[in-house]
Design a protein around this motif. Structure first.
Motif, short mmCIF file in Angstrom:
data_model
loop_
_atom_site.label_atom_id
_atom_site.label_comp_id
_atom_site.label_asym_id
_atom_site.label_seq_id
_atom_site.Cartn_x
_atom_site.Cartn_y
_atom_site.Cartn_z
N GLU A 13 -6.30 -11.63 -8.02
CA GLU A 13 -7.13 -12.21 -6.61
C GLU A 13 -7.88 -12.80 -6.25
OE1 GLU A 13 -6.77 -13.03 -2.49
OE2 GLU A 13 -5.53 -10.92 -3.81
N VAL A 14 -8.81 -12.76 -7.34
CA VAL A 14 -9.98 -14.35 -7.77
C VAL A 14 -8.98 -15.90 -8.10
CG1 VAL A 14 -11.93 -14.67 -9.20
CG2 VAL A 14 -11.49 -12.02 -8.58
N ARG A 15 -8.17 -15.46 -9.02
CA ARG A 15 -7.03 -16.60 -9.51
C ARG A 15 -6.76 -16.94 -8.01
NH1 ARG A 15 -6.88 -16.50 -15.51
NH2 ARG A 15 -5.40 -18.33 -15.57
N ALA A 16 -6.00 -16.10 -7.44
CA ALA A 16 -5.09 -16.73 -6.58
C ALA A 16 -6.36 -17.31 -5.16
CB ALA A 16 -4.89 -15.55 -5.36
N THR A 17 -7.97 -17.06 -5.07
CA THR A 17 -8.92 -17.15 -3.62
C THR A 17 -8.61 -18.66 -4.67
OG1 THR A 17 -9.66 -14.68 -4.13
CG2 THR A 17 -10.98 -17.77 -3.70
#
Length: 550
Positions: free
Chosen positions: A237-241
């Motif tokens: 989710e961090v990378r998707a953000t």
């Protein structure tokens, strides 16, 4: 135009103090002095008149001028001289007062200018101090955001992403592109950190790779080398953000655009990468990147920077799409890229770069399509590219480069089609290319460039079709080509170019033109003179025949 602080806010320079000529006290003083001036002027007139009357009369009182008996001419002369002297005196006084007033005005003006200069210096100093304070604050914010990105908690790292993006926007408002670039580099750098989607799902935090030690000569020595790869928990989710934040800043409607910045995604692992309609105006590198997940989408993205590179990139997602993407920079490189998903599409893409290269690229997807793509670069190269997809199509694409090359490219799989393609490049080469697909088609293709060559090309599939193709270029050559499929047909093809040569083929089997008798069909046309060799069908190439031909 109002000046702006480093944070982008408007700032107004304080006005210089207004110079006031008269206050109430000065007004009363002016009335008194004016009355006094009138009285003095009257006294002066009387005194001068008395003197002149006494001088003209020669005797009598100095003050009681009315006692003197003078003629009308004498009175007039005395009055005229008196008025002249008094007027001269008053004029002199007025000139002196005017001089004093101008001098005072000049002094006041100088004072005002000096006051304004000092005020401006003070203002500039305050702005400088304000900017320095803001820079210190932003430096502190940068440190805090970077620390958040390094935190073990995914929630804190996500907060760090937004903090870094907000800081980049503030630097943008302050017109400091170098600092914006630094923030962008940090976000891209995070995406380049080791990441394994499978390890993230099963909460694996570390991978250890053990290898033997070697010495020169290839001998194994005692001992082993361990390489450790650390993974962050819940990092998806961090990378998707990060990717969402970057995309939002690359859209045409973005309030703050990062399109001019450099983006370095080399060796990054990018999962479900979606950058549709993004606009990259600066250099972009995806060299060695790995695209995973269900979809990778660059649809309608625009790459206008000097260089866009995907060298060695791996597209392993189920679907990879560059539909209607535009590459208009100086160089576009996909050399050695590997497309292994279920479907790869460049439909409608436009390549107008100086150089567009797919040298050594591998297309092993189930479907690979370049339908309707436009290649107008100075050079378009697919040299050594390998197309092993079940279906590879370039239908209705346009190749209008100075040089288009599929040198030693390999086409396998069930179906390879160039139907309706226009080859209008000055030079188009398929030299050494291998068409091993079960079905290869150049149906309706237009070969109108100055020179098109298929030297040493191999057509080994079950069916190869050049039906209704148009050979209108100055020179089209299939020298040393190998036709060994079940059937190669040129039905309905038009040969209106200066020369179309099939001379000295390596193999010539089951090749049919309209002027060739075909099983169950008689010849329907006469071979044009522009088609070579004159003696038909062509004789297979051998060293002896080549020496004889020479």
């Amino acid at each position: 135009m109002k000046p702006r602080r480093s944070d982008g806010s408007d700032e107004t320079i304080p006005a210089a103090p207004r110079v006031r000529w008269l206050d109430k006290k000065d007004g009363r003083r002016l009335i008194v002095f004016t009355s006094l001036g009138i009285g003095l002027t009257a006294g002066l007139v009387f005194a001068v008149m008395t003197i002149f009357v006494r001088l003209i009369g020669g005797e009598g009182s100095w003050w009681r001028i009315w006692t003197h008996e003078l003629g009308d001419g004498q009175w007039f002369e005395a009055s005229r001289v008196t008025v002249a002297l008094v007027a001269l005196t008053v004029a002199g006084g007025a000139a002196y007062l005017a001089y004093r007033r101008q001098h005072t005005a000049d002094q006041n003006q100088k004072t005002a200018a000096e006051t304004q200069r000092i005020t401006a210096q003070a203002y500039a100093l305050s702005i400088k101090q304000h900017d320095a304070t803001l820079r210190r604050e932003r430096r502190d914010r940068f440190t805090d955001a970077a620390a958040q990105l390094a935190h073990t908690s995914a929630a804190v790292r996500i907060a760090g992403v937004y903090a870094m993006a907000a800081l980049a926007d503030d630097w943008h408002a302050a017109n400091d592109p170098a600092e914006v670039q630094t923030c962008v580099d940090v976000l891209c750098g995070y995406l380049r950190l080791p990441y394994d989607p499978e390890a993230t799902e099963n909460h694996q935090t570390r991978t250890t790779v053990t290898t033997h030690q070697f010495i020169p000569g290839g001998r194994t020595v005692s001992g082993q080398v361990e390489k450790h790869f650390e993974y962050r928990q819940n990092d998806r989710e961090v990378r998707a953000t990060i990717l969402r934040v970057i995309k939002n800043h690359l859209e045409l409607s973005a309030a703050v655009s990062w399109g001019d910045r450099v983006f370095d995604f080399h060796s990054a692992v990018l999962e479900d990468f979606d950058i549709n309609r993004a606009i990259f105006r600066g250099p972009v590198s995806f060299d060695g990147a790995t695209f995973t997940g269900k979809t990778t989408r660059f649809d309608e993205a625009k790459f206008t920077g000097e260089q866009t590179t995907f060298d060695g990139a791996k597209f392993t997602g189920a679907s990879t799409s560059f539909c209607k993407a535009e590459f208009t920079g100086k160089t576009t490189l996909f050399d050695g890229a590997d497309f292994t998903g279920e479907r790869t599409s460049f439909d409608g893409a436009k390549f107008t770069s100086g150089w567009t290269t797919f040298d050594g690229a591998k297309f092993t997807s189930g479907w690979t399509t370049f339908d309707g793509a436009i290649f107008t670069s100075e050079s378009t190269l697919f040299d050594g590219a390998i197309f092993t997809s079940e279906s590879t199509t370039f239908d209705w694409a346009t190749f209008n480069s100075s040089h288009t090359s599929f040198h030693t490219a390999i086409f396998t799989g069930k179906r390879t089609t160039f139907d309706g393609v226009e080859f209008t490049s000055e030079r188009t080469t398929f030299d050494g290319a291998k068409f091993n697909s079960a079905h290869t088609s150049f149906h309706w293709a237009k070969l109108t460039g100055a020179q098109t060559t298929f030297h040493w090309a191999e057509f080994t599939g079950e069916h190869t079709s050049f039906d209704e193709a148009e050979f209108t270029g100055e020179q089209t050559s299939f020298h040393w080509a190998k036709f060994i499929g079940n059937q190669t047909s040129f039905d309905g093809s038009r040969f209106t170019g200066e020369v179309t040569s099939f001379d000295r083929p390596v193999e010539w089997r089951n090749v049919y033109f309209d002027w060739d008798p075909k099983p169950g069909r008689v010849a329907t046309a006469v071979k044009p003179e522009s088609v070579k060799p004159t003696e038909w069908p062509p004789k297979n190439f051998t060293m002896e025949s080549d020496e004889t031909h020479t």
